[in-house]
Write a protein that holds these residues in place. Structure first.
Motif, short mmCIF file in Angstrom:
data_model
loop_
_atom_site.label_atom_id
_atom_site.label_comp_id
_atom_site.label_asym_id
_atom_site.label_seq_id
_atom_site.Cartn_x
_atom_site.Cartn_y
_atom_site.Cartn_z
N PRO A 130 -6.23 -19.71 24.74
CA PRO A 130 -4.77 -19.80 24.89
C PRO A 130 -4.08 -20.77 23.94
N ASP A 131 -4.86 -21.61 23.25
CA ASP A 131 -4.23 -22.65 22.43
C ASP A 131 -3.82 -22.15 21.05
N LYS A 132 -4.27 -20.96 20.67
CA LYS A 132 -3.94 -20.46 19.33
C LYS A 132 -2.46 -20.07 19.26
N LYS A 133 -1.84 -20.38 18.14
CA LYS A 133 -0.43 -20.08 17.95
C LYS A 133 -0.21 -18.57 17.88
N ALA A 134 0.71 -18.06 18.69
CA ALA A 134 0.98 -16.62 18.73
C ALA A 134 1.86 -16.21 17.55
N PHE A 135 1.77 -14.94 17.18
CA PHE A 135 2.63 -14.37 16.14
C PHE A 135 4.07 -14.42 16.65
N GLU A 136 4.95 -15.00 15.88
CA GLU A 136 6.30 -15.32 16.38
C GLU A 136 7.16 -14.09 16.64
N HIS A 137 7.14 -13.12 15.73
CA HIS A 137 8.03 -11.97 15.82
C HIS A 137 7.25 -10.72 16.25
N PRO A 138 7.96 -9.64 16.59
CA PRO A 138 7.25 -8.38 16.85
C PRO A 138 6.40 -8.00 15.64
N ILE A 139 5.19 -7.59 15.89
CA ILE A 139 4.28 -7.22 14.79
C ILE A 139 4.67 -5.85 14.25
N PHE A 140 4.80 -5.76 12.94
CA PHE A 140 5.03 -4.50 12.24
C PHE A 140 3.94 -4.42 11.17
N LEU A 141 2.83 -3.82 11.54
CA LEU A 141 1.65 -3.77 10.67
C LEU A 141 1.52 -2.39 10.03
N VAL A 142 1.11 -2.41 8.78
CA VAL A 142 0.78 -1.17 8.07
C VAL A 142 -0.61 -1.31 7.47
N TRP A 143 -1.46 -0.34 7.76
CA TRP A 143 -2.80 -0.35 7.17
C TRP A 143 -2.76 0.15 5.73
N GLU A 144 -3.59 -0.48 4.91
CA GLU A 144 -3.75 -0.06 3.51
C GLU A 144 -5.16 0.51 3.36
N ALA A 145 -5.25 1.82 3.19
CA ALA A 145 -6.57 2.46 3.06
C ALA A 145 -7.09 2.24 1.65
N VAL A 146 -8.18 1.47 1.54
CA VAL A 146 -8.80 1.18 0.25
C VAL A 146 -10.16 1.88 0.21
N TYR A 147 -10.27 2.88 -0.62
CA TYR A 147 -11.52 3.63 -0.71
C TYR A 147 -12.32 3.17 -1.93
N SER A 148 -12.10 3.77 -3.08
CA SER A 148 -12.88 3.37 -4.27
C SER A 148 -12.28 2.15 -4.96
N LYS A 149 -10.94 2.00 -4.91
CA LYS A 149 -10.32 0.85 -5.58
C LYS A 149 -9.03 0.47 -4.86
N ASN A 150 -8.59 -0.77 -5.13
CA ASN A 150 -7.36 -1.28 -4.53
C ASN A 150 -6.13 -0.67 -5.22
N PRO A 151 -5.01 -0.65 -4.52
CA PRO A 151 -3.80 -0.04 -5.10
C PRO A 151 -3.20 -0.92 -6.19
N ASN A 152 -2.44 -0.30 -7.05
CA ASN A 152 -1.63 -1.03 -8.03
C ASN A 152 -0.41 -1.56 -7.27
N THR A 153 -0.36 -2.87 -7.09
CA THR A 153 0.70 -3.46 -6.26
C THR A 153 2.09 -3.24 -6.84
N GLU A 154 2.18 -3.02 -8.14
CA GLU A 154 3.49 -2.78 -8.76
C GLU A 154 4.09 -1.45 -8.30
N GLN A 155 3.23 -0.56 -7.78
CA GLN A 155 3.69 0.74 -7.35
C GLN A 155 3.93 0.82 -5.83
N ILE A 156 3.69 -0.28 -5.13
CA ILE A 156 3.93 -0.29 -3.69
C ILE A 156 5.41 -0.50 -3.44
N PRO A 157 6.08 0.41 -2.76
CA PRO A 157 7.52 0.27 -2.53
C PRO A 157 7.81 -0.82 -1.49
N LYS A 158 9.05 -1.24 -1.42
CA LYS A 158 9.44 -2.22 -0.41
C LYS A 158 9.38 -1.55 0.96
N MET A 159 8.75 -2.25 1.91
CA MET A 159 8.60 -1.72 3.26
C MET A 159 9.40 -2.60 4.22
#
Length: 588
Positions: free
Chosen positions: A263-292
């Motif tokens: 119980p002593d761990k600090k909780a996430f302050e706001h509602p969680i809005f998580l998006v999974w990033e599926a990484v298969y053979s290689k990581n994405p080019n971050t310059e091509q990730i749109p604003k979410m």
């Protein structure tokens, strides 16, 4: 003659009134039954079968092993599950790992132990008998943290039966109001006149075999087994008797019950809005990730269990971590078991393997500044349910030490053994910071029937079941950024059968297909989804459409049910317009 008849009628009426009074007056009824036994029955004293009785919260555990009867100063570790302890015993190495109330005890084959990773001087005795694991009660009563369990062992005068109680479970001492008897078993008590409101003469004349009597001077431990039956220790003997005593008969209560083991761990302050990033053979080019808009956590699929010895493959990207920090996003590294049940069984059974995996995960988080871990272990044998919970507890203990957030992905209830029943959601909900419910794949890829990926009524009912066992503020709802195109054809192998196949597509591809086929979606209020279908090359194609309207309707359940937030599978499948709509539904 008439006077005699009147007298007889009067006596009958008096007897009927007396019987009615006794029927409704429990005290008098019990006294009558005991009086009948005492004056008319032949009472025979018999001995109990040697056994140890552990009084849990909801049930009595009986261990009749010769070892424990002879040495009752040991505790069967299965009993400690009643107070939410988790454990695993590595048979090949003789190592015990036990966690209770945030305390971690590890004992090697020589009895040397560490408590919360610190070596202790006390030796801890662990014994294995008939595939059951026992730990010395003395250790539990003296080791810091575990001493709050408070093991007490009460023995009968002949030392053949013993009762084990815990301070961690609150019981009630009761005072005897009426004399009665203790019998050897529930069945014997049920078949005796002691439990019958109107005993027959034949019942009264039968010999009554008892193990002891209960006197009004006794202070007893009484544990309700059924509505009218209790397991009783009267200070000298253990047996089954009537559950009618002074003081209330409230159920036993776990003294340290809590929603959170850490119980002593600090909780996430706001509602969680998580998006999974599926990484298969290689990581994405971050310059091509749109604003979410609204997203505050990303979870890249970077880690996979490789061997039962805890080795992993990892695809950590420094570039991706820099991008997430620049955009004020937390990164929770996703770790999977490769969905391999045999690998997972061998891994969970190995103390060294689990430790190796956990050490590597914590090292990655500390070395790269990763905020959290998202555990995605699926396709697990039902027999491994408890040791899965213990592994997660071991990981959570380390995460708590280093301030790393721990979340875990689980399916909805009521599924198959390997994909659903293998999760002890109630216990896992106490261990992890957040439990992510994968409320999608309602109709999975290989389903023999076409259907939606995530209908509203199914999602809501699934979450309602979850929050009955897991606090809603720890629950994150999964949302799909995808749907399936179902294809139905008449089977050439079975008469009057339809062969069903499916293909997963993202929202952008779905919208393009609807436009290409000039389809007009039909709204289904109960499912909270649009539906389209078309015929092509003698096949029927069906799509239950996911878009900003359907996802927003489901996201509204966050406020309705008091959930912590949403987790979306996966980035790259979505129509970018969905983010603003989802944020509107979950923001405070």
């Amino acid at each position: 003659m008439r006077k005699i008849i009147n007298v007889v009628i009067g006596i009958v009426i008096i007897l009927l009134l007396l019987m009615t009074y006794i029927s409704f007056n429990i005290d008098k009824n019990i006294k009558l039954r005991y009086w009948l036994s005492e004056h008319f029955q032949k009472i025979e004293i018999e001995s109990n079968e040697p056994a140890v009785y552990f009084l849990g919260i909801d049930q009595v555990y009986i261990d009749a092993s010769d070892f424990l009867v002879a040495e009752p100063n040991y505790v069967n570790l299965e009993w400690l599950k009643e107070i939410d302890a988790t454990y695993q015993y590595d048979v090949s190495k003789g190592i015990l790992s036990l966690i209770w109330n945030g305390n971690l005890l590890v004992v090697d084959s020589n009895g040397q132990a560490t408590l919360n990773t610190q070596k202790i001087t006390e030796f801890v005795t662990v014994k294995v008998m008939n595939d059951q694991i026992y730990i010395a009660a003395e250790a539990l009563n003296t080791l810091e943290g575990f001493d709050q369990i408070g093991v007490h062992i009460l023995s009968s005068e002949d030392h053949q039966t013993h009762i084990v109680t815990l301070d961690a479970i609150q019981y009630q001492m009761k005072r005897v109001n009426h004399k009665s008897y203790l019998l050897k078993s529930e069945d014997k008590l049920k078949n005796s006149q002691l439990l019958k409101a109107y005993p027959k003469i034949s019942d009264i004349l039968k010999q009554l075999s008892v193990v002891d009597s209960i006197e009004t001077t006794h202070q007893i431990i009484s544990y309700e087994v059924e509505a009218d039956i209790a397991l009783i220790f009267n200070g000298r003997t253990i047996g089954y008797g009537l559950n009618q005593f002074s003081d209330s008969t409230d159920a036993s209560v776990y003294k340290y019950a809590a929603d959170d083991f850490y119980p002593d761990k600090k909780a996430f302050e706001h509602p969680i809005f998580l998006v999974w990033e599926a990484v298969y053979s290689k990581n994405p080019n971050t310059e091509q990730i749109p604003k979410m808009n609204g997203v505050n956590v990303v979870s890249p699929t970077w880690v996979e269990l490789k061997t039962a010895q805890g080795d992993i493959t990892e695809k950590v990207s420094i570039d991706y971590l820099k991008w997430s920090r620049v955009n004020n996003l937390e990164t929770w590294i996703l770790a999977t078991n490769a969905f391999d049940p045999d690998l997972t069984h061998d891994f969970l059974s190995s103390y060294a393997g689990r430790k190796q995996f956990i050490d590597q995960m914590i090292t990655l988080c500390l070395e790269y500044g990763i905020n959290g871990i998202n555990l995605d272990f699926e396709n697990i044998y039902l027999k491994d349910k408890d040791i899965l919970s213990h592994f997660v507890n071991e990981l959570a203990w380390q995460c708590n030490e280093f301030g790393v957030t721990l979340s875990m992905d689980v399916t909805v209830m009521d599924g198959s053994d390997n994909w659903s029943k293998c999760f002890d959601r109630r216990v896992l909900g106490k261990i992890v910071d957040y439990l992510v419910i994968m409320t999608y794949d309602e109709y999975w890829a290989s389903s023999p029937i076409s259907g939606p990926v995530s209908s509203y009524d199914w999602v809501e009912s699934s979450l309602m079941k979850i929050i009955k066992v897991v606090p809603s503020h720890k629950v994150v709802m999964g949302l799909p950024f995808y749907t399936r195109v179902w294809t139905e054809n008449l089977s050439n192998e079975e008469a009057d059968k339809v062969k069903v196949t499916s293909k997963a597509i993202g929202m952008v591809a779905q919208n393009a297909l609807i436009a290409e086929k000039a389809l007009s979606p039909i709204w289904n209020e109960q499912e909270g989804l649009f539906y389209v279908s078309y015929i092509e090359e003698n096949s029927i194609h069906k799509i239950w459409v996911e878009n900003e309207v359907t996802l927003s309707k489901k996201a509204a359940l966050v406020k309705k049910l008091g959930l912590k937030g949403i987790a979306c599978w996966r980035r790259g499948f979505e129509d970018i317009s969905v983010y603003d709509m989802l944020l509107k539904e979950i923001e405070e």
